[in-house]
Write an enzyme that holds these catalytic residues in place. Sequence first.
Site, PDB file in Angstrom:
ATOM      1  N   LEU A 224       0.824  -1.209   0.000  1.00 47.70           N
ATOM      2  CA  LEU A 224       0.000   0.000   0.000  1.00 47.70           C
ATOM      3  C   LEU A 224       0.856   1.256   0.000  1.00 47.70           C
ATOM      4  CD1 LEU A 224      -2.583  -1.156   2.726  1.00 47.70           C
ATOM      5  CD2 LEU A 224      -2.797  -1.360   0.235  1.00 47.70           C
ATOM      6  N   GLY A 225       2.106   1.122  -0.444  1.00 43.93           N
ATOM      7  CA  GLY A 225       3.001   2.275  -0.494  1.00 43.93           C
ATOM      8  C   GLY A 225       3.349   2.769   0.900  1.00 43.93           C
ATOM      9  N   ASP A 255      10.910  -5.427  -3.713  1.00 47.71           N
ATOM     10  CA  ASP A 255      11.669  -6.680  -3.686  1.00 47.71           C
ATOM     11  C   ASP A 255      12.100  -7.030  -2.263  1.00 47.71           C
ATOM     12  OD1 ASP A 255      11.511  -6.665  -6.493  1.00 47.71           O
ATOM     13  OD2 ASP A 255      13.386  -5.541  -6.666  1.00 47.71           O
TER      14      ASP A 255
END
Length: 307
Positions: A224-225, A255
């Site tokens: 969700l950033g 990642d």
Amino acid sequence: MKIITLTVNPALDKSAKVDGLIPTQKLKCHSIQYHPGGGGINVSRLLKNLDTETTCITTSGGDTGKHLTDLLVKQHIETKVIPVKGWTRENLSIVDTQSGLQYRFGMPGKELGEMETDAIKKLLNEIVDPQDILVLSGSLTPKMPSDFYAQLIKSLADKNVKVVIDTSGEALKEALKEKVYLIKPNQRELAQLAEKEFMYTVEQETFATELIKSEKAQYVAVSLGARGAFLACDDGVFYKSTPSVKVKSTIGAGDSMVAGLIYGILNEYPPEKMLKWGVACGVATTMSEGTTLGTKENIDTVLKLMK
């Protein structure tokens, strides 16, 4: 149980700084760094920082490919190289020290021939054992079949491998035609998977839960950033917010989150703790400059902040 990462479209990541980004002028770069990059490679790099060994499979072509693999060897990451004709691509990120803004330039990579893709399949089938964790992460190369990851998953179906996949678009849709263990889309990628432009929170939860119920995946972790992430599984939906830290670069954060989730899987953590490690590793990477990933020290700092 081994952890094997595959990166079919790696990149030699170059980062630098300039003191003022001005059009048409010749700008002097400084603070130049090189790192091996690409989804699976970054997962291996972050797990190495957590003293967790992996086997990192990557294609490599030309001088850039040699430079990339040399960097992996220097980081003591077990690397298995698949030689390819086309030169490994380079990516560039520039930070303007006056504005603090980061500019990222990503290159598409070279096409892989049939012999090269066959070599990837052959190597995977040789080294993957039952119950291993296989990480298929990053973009495919230009003109590569969108079902390439799906082909790999299908070829290993009898080994009951825990497949972790982090890609997007058609490659992700095709991969989910085979059963996988975990996927990690962001909000935009989840919406694309649902064939929508945008999804509200309740829609995201519902769709992620449907993926679990239909047995397409056992875990769906959605980034969700700056707000953190949520994890859907049979036990429910769990949220974890991010602590406040100074963000220096977002490169490799997704990642790194995958690496943290895998660390949780490896240690048999319950879903909420697994998600906590995923978010912590992602946040720790944002605390590093350029294409440097989260250090063990920064991961420990974030975990303490999350308490």
